[in-house]
Design an enzyme around this catalytic site. Structure first.
Site, PDB file in Angstrom:
ATOM      1  N   ASP A  19       6.271   4.340   7.271  1.00 45.75           N
ATOM      2  CA  ASP A  19       5.717   4.328   5.054  1.00 45.75           C
ATOM      3  C   ASP A  19       5.887   2.807   4.743  1.00 45.75           C
ATOM      4  O   ASP A  19       7.569   2.769   3.771  1.00 45.75           O
ATOM      5  CB  ASP A  19       6.217   5.613   5.049  1.00 45.75           C
ATOM      6  CG  ASP A  19       5.306   7.170   5.043  1.00 45.75           C
ATOM      7  OD1 ASP A  19       4.333   6.899   5.290  1.00 45.75           O
ATOM      8  OD2 ASP A  19       5.792   7.956   5.554  1.00 45.75           O
ATOM      9  N   ASP A 157      -0.680  13.523   7.032  1.00 42.63           N
ATOM     10  CA  ASP A 157       0.807  13.185   6.288  1.00 42.63           C
ATOM     11  C   ASP A 157       0.619  13.743   4.878  1.00 42.63           C
ATOM     12  O   ASP A 157       0.153  13.464   4.521  1.00 42.63           O
ATOM     13  CB  ASP A 157       0.708  11.423   6.485  1.00 42.63           C
ATOM     14  CG  ASP A 157       1.855  10.317   6.144  1.00 42.63           C
ATOM     15  OD1 ASP A 157       3.741  11.340   5.492  1.00 42.63           O
ATOM     16  OD2 ASP A 157       2.167   9.445   5.735  1.00 42.63           O
TER      17      ASP A 157
END
Ligand code: ZN
Length: 204
Positions: A19, A157
C-alpha cells in the site's frame, strides 16, 4: 518490514500487497519505490502494488523498476485512466484499477480490455483497521458479472477477516488482501491459515 515480509512468506501468503499512500490522494503517507525495492529482496512472492497516489503516471516506471509484478492505480486518481493502464502494460507489468467505495463499477466499463485486476476497496483508503463496508458486496457481484469470460482477478482490500472473507468470495472475489487480521498477534501463519480456511469454506 523485512522481517514481517519474511514471516508472511513463510506463513503461506501467496502475494505481498504493497500500500503506497501519498498524504494527498489519501490522508496518510506510507513509503515509496526505494523502500519497496528493499523489501522486494526478501521474498520471491508476487508483488501487488496498490498506488494510492495522485498523480500516479509519473511514478509507474519507478515502481516497475522497484520490482512490482502488478501495478494498480485508482480510477479516481487521474483524468486518463486508459492511458495509465496502457503505460503499466507497456512496462511489462500486470495492470490493475482500484475503485473507492463511492465509485460505481460502471467507471471501468470501457477499460476492461486493458485490465488484469480490479481492486474493490471495501473501506475508504488511507488507514488500516477499518470496518468492512457491506454495500460493497453488491459491487463485487456486479463486477463479477461485468468480467465474465475474461481473465481478470477481482481483489478486495479493507476489513477482510474470517467473518467477511466468505462473503466476498461468495460475491465473486478471488484475491483477498488482509492487513490487521494477518499481522495481529505473533503467529502470522496461524492467522493466514484461519483466513484461508474461512475464505475457502464456502467454495468447498
Ligand atoms: Zn491496498
Amino acid at each position: 518490514m523485512g522481517d514481517e515480509v519474511r514471516a508472511i512468506d513463510k506463513g503461506g501468503a501467496e502475494w505481498v500487497h504493497v500500500d503506497v499512500m501519498d498524504g494527498h490522494f489519501v490522508p496518510n503517507i506510507t513509503f515509496g519505490a526505494p523502500v519497496m525495492a528493499s523489501i522486494r529482496q526478501v521474498t520471491k512472492r508476487l508483488f501487488d502494488v496498490h498506488l494510492m497516489i495522485a498523480p500516479a503516471d509519473p511514478y509507474l516506471e519507478q515502481f516497475a523498476k522497484a520490482g512490482a509484478d502488478i501495478i494498480t492505480v485508482h480510477a479516481e486518481a487521474g483524468p486518463h485512466l486508459d492511458r495509465s493502464l496502457q503505460s503499466i502494460r507497456a512496462l511489462g507489468k500486470r495492470a490493475g484499477v482500484a475503485l473507492n467505495p463511492a465509485t460505481p463499477a460502471s467507471a471501468i466499463a470501457h477499460v476492461l480490455d486493458r485490465l488484469d485486476l480490479i481492486l474493490v476497496m471495501t473501506v475508504n483508503p488511507g488507514f488500516g483497521g477499518q470496518a468492512f463496508i457491506t454495500a460493497m458486496l453488491a459491487k463485487i457481484s456486479e463486477i463479477k458479472e461485468m468480467t465474465r469470460g475474461r481473465n481478470i482477478d477481482i481483489e478486495v482490500d479493507g476489513g477482510i477477516t474470517a467473518e467477511t472473507a466468505p462473503l466476498v468470495v461468495k460475491a465473486g472475489a478471488n484475491v483477498l488482501v488482509a492487513g490487521s487480521s494477518i499481522f495481529k498477534g505473533a503467529d502470522h501463519a496461524a492467522n493466514i491459515k484461519a483466513l484461508r480456511g474461512a475464505a475457502t469454506s464456502i467454495s468447498a
